[in-house]
Structure formats: C-alpha cells, structure tokens
Design a protein around this motif. Structure first.
Motif, mmCIF file in Angstrom:
data_model
loop_
_atom_site.group_PDB
_atom_site.id
_atom_site.type_symbol
_atom_site.label_atom_id
_atom_site.label_comp_id
_atom_site.label_asym_id
_atom_site.label_seq_id
_atom_site.Cartn_x
_atom_site.Cartn_y
_atom_site.Cartn_z
ATOM 1 N N UNK A 15 1.097 -1.138 0.060
ATOM 2 C CA UNK A 15 -0.138 0.012 -0.179
ATOM 3 C C UNK A 15 0.731 1.256 0.125
ATOM 4 N N UNK A 16 1.834 1.205 0.814
ATOM 5 C CA UNK A 16 2.711 2.551 0.934
ATOM 6 C C UNK A 16 3.298 2.911 -0.458
ATOM 7 N N UNK A 17 4.017 1.596 -1.159
ATOM 8 C CA UNK A 17 4.462 1.789 -2.324
ATOM 9 C C UNK A 17 3.641 2.485 -3.410
ATOM 10 N N UNK A 18 2.298 2.294 -3.476
ATOM 11 C CA UNK A 18 1.440 2.826 -4.207
ATOM 12 C C UNK A 18 1.467 4.133 -4.157
ATOM 13 N N UNK A 19 1.323 4.625 -2.955
ATOM 14 C CA UNK A 19 1.327 6.336 -2.456
ATOM 15 C C UNK A 19 2.655 6.814 -2.911
ATOM 16 N N UNK A 22 2.540 7.282 -6.642
ATOM 17 C CA UNK A 22 1.729 8.355 -7.322
ATOM 18 C C UNK A 22 2.280 9.625 -6.999
ATOM 19 N N UNK A 23 3.069 9.711 -5.885
ATOM 20 C CA UNK A 23 3.854 10.968 -5.478
ATOM 21 C C UNK A 23 4.836 11.206 -6.350
ATOM 22 N N UNK A 24 5.857 10.292 -6.526
ATOM 23 C CA UNK A 24 6.874 10.273 -7.583
ATOM 24 C C UNK A 24 6.389 10.766 -8.946
ATOM 25 N N UNK A 25 5.329 10.149 -9.346
ATOM 26 C CA UNK A 25 4.753 10.546 -10.623
ATOM 27 C C UNK A 25 4.486 12.167 -10.924
ATOM 28 N N UNK A 49 -1.056 -0.945 -12.646
ATOM 29 C CA UNK A 49 -2.178 -0.372 -12.077
ATOM 30 C C UNK A 49 -1.658 1.122 -11.869
ATOM 31 N N UNK A 50 -0.733 1.518 -11.410
ATOM 32 C CA UNK A 50 -0.185 2.829 -11.208
ATOM 33 C C UNK A 50 0.295 3.639 -12.583
ATOM 34 N N UNK A 51 0.288 2.879 -13.618
ATOM 35 C CA UNK A 51 0.644 3.356 -15.160
ATOM 36 C C UNK A 51 2.015 3.841 -15.165
ATOM 37 N N UNK A 52 2.866 2.875 -14.827
ATOM 38 C CA UNK A 52 4.365 3.057 -14.845
ATOM 39 C C UNK A 52 4.693 2.057 -16.151
ATOM 40 N N UNK A 53 4.127 2.351 -17.195
ATOM 41 C CA UNK A 53 4.376 1.502 -18.212
ATOM 42 C C UNK A 53 5.828 1.295 -18.745
ATOM 43 N N UNK A 54 6.591 2.253 -18.507
ATOM 44 C CA UNK A 54 8.019 2.210 -18.949
ATOM 45 C C UNK A 54 8.896 1.591 -18.013
#
Length: 71
Positions: A15-19, A22-25, A49-54
């Motif tokens: 969970x915290x990795x998702x946050x 999102x913040x890094x993006x 899920x977080x759109x980090x496709x690259x």
C-alpha cells in the motif's frame, strides 16, 4: 544546462509503495525506474495499476537473499 533526472527504485509493492509511486509521478524530474517485490507478480501489478508502463519489475533480487553481500 541539461535537466537532471532522478531515477527511483521502489522495493516492495504494498500500500505505501502505491502512495509513493503516485507522489513520484507528480514530481518533475523524477522517474520511477524499477519496482521490486519478493512476491511474484506484485511488482508488475503495481507497475500496471499505477501506469508505470515504461518501468521494469525486478525478480532477480530474490537470488541475492542467499548470498553474502557488502555495500
């Protein structure tokens, strides 16, 4: 002058990795370069899920658990 890019690696994809992802993006000049998790598929799920496709997911880190390393 060339803008410096800071490349971030996220270890663990709970969970915290998702946050964090999102913040890094939202930070200009910061790129999430890789995500690693010991549970197969979790790093890739976070990337998707977080759109980090690259970015890439790392699975080879698991082989390091049985080796003695120095930093």
């Amino acid at each position: 002058m060339t803008e410096q890019v800071i490349r971030i690696g996220i270890i663990g994809s709970g969970g915290i990795a998702r946050m964090h992802a999102r913040a890094y993006k939202r930070i200009p000049g910061v790129v999430v370069a890789a995500v690693a998790d010991i549970v197969p598929g979790r790093a890739q799920a976070l990337i998707d899920e977080e759109g980090l496709a690259e970015q890439q997911h790392l699975t080879i880190h698991a082989s390091c658990w049985n080796k003695s390393c120095t930093a």
